[in-house]
Design an enzyme around this catalytic site. Structure first.
Site: not given
Ligand code: GRF
Length: 214
Positions: A34, A131, A36, A113, A87, A129
């Site tokens: 966590g 990465h 970020n 996920r 999912r 997101n």
């Protein structure tokens, strides 16, 4: 002289942090540490990002991110993917929950996920997101290890819009860091994370400003 905070190459370094006045409602999805998540919260606290986080969703019981949320007084909701049949069912529940909180944007900050079209269609072009590679190099898991194995001399991180293909959506912002000969996955990841914490709040502000203009 080398240092962990070696000067990065930050794309759009002079970008104004947020061009519109509205307060964003962000949901953060996180699976583990966590840092970020906390960088976003800190940017808000510092007045660098006009946003609020009505809800953090995490999927792993005991994830450190939950304790970080508690320290900042941010509601944290455990939604364990292991409790769902598919999912899609998991993403449906997440989307329903976030709609109830009136969320505008979803930030996947270490969300381990794979996302389905159920979530993407519920928040079209509004899922972000981070990465730990310079995409399109090294998508998927173990990006830092992939970079070290490939022998690249420059590594980095990318903030992008989430699409169905993993780590393949439109790139919003990137930062680069040097790779040193004696780097381990841990030392390189630490250097990359310093830049993640810089560009993630900036990229959120950037997309929010762009969306406000369109
Ligand atoms: C980050 O390196 C991010 O790029 C990747 O997972 C890591 C999460 O770190 N997707 P943290 O939980 O935010 O510290």
């Amino acid at each position: 002289m080398k240092s962990i905070a070696s000067t990065p190459h930050l794309i759009s370094p002079d970008l104004p942090l947020q061009a519109n006045d509205s307060v964003l409602k962000l949901a953060v999805l996180a699976s583990g540490n966590g840092s970020n998540f906390e960088a976003i919260v800190q940017a808000i606290a510092d007045g660098k990002l006009r946003a609020e986080i009505p809800i953090l969703i995490y999927n792993n019981p005991g994830a450190a991110v939950a304790a970080r949320a508690q320290r900042w007084g941010i509601p944290a909701l455990l939604m364990n993917h292991r409790d769902y049949q598919s999912r899609e069912a998991f993403d449906f529940e997440i989307a329903q929950t976030l709609k109830q909180y009136g969320v505008d944007w979803i930030v996947m900050a270490g969300w381990m996920r794979v996302v389905t079209q159920v979530l993407i269609e519920a928040f079209p072009n509004r899922v972000i997101n981070i990465h730990p590679s310079l995409l399109p190099s090294f998508p998927g898991i173990r990006a830092i290890e992939q970079a070290l194995k490939a022998g690249v001399k420059i590594a980095g991180c990318t903030v992008h819009i989430v699409t169905l293909e993993v780590d393949n959506g439109p790139i919003l912002m990137q930062a680069a860091v040097p790779v040193f000969p004696d780097d381990t996955p841990e030392t390189l990841h630490a250097r990359v994370q310093i830049q993640e914490h810089e560009i993630l709040p900036r990229a959120i502000a950037l997309v929010a400003s762009q969306a406000a203009k369109s």
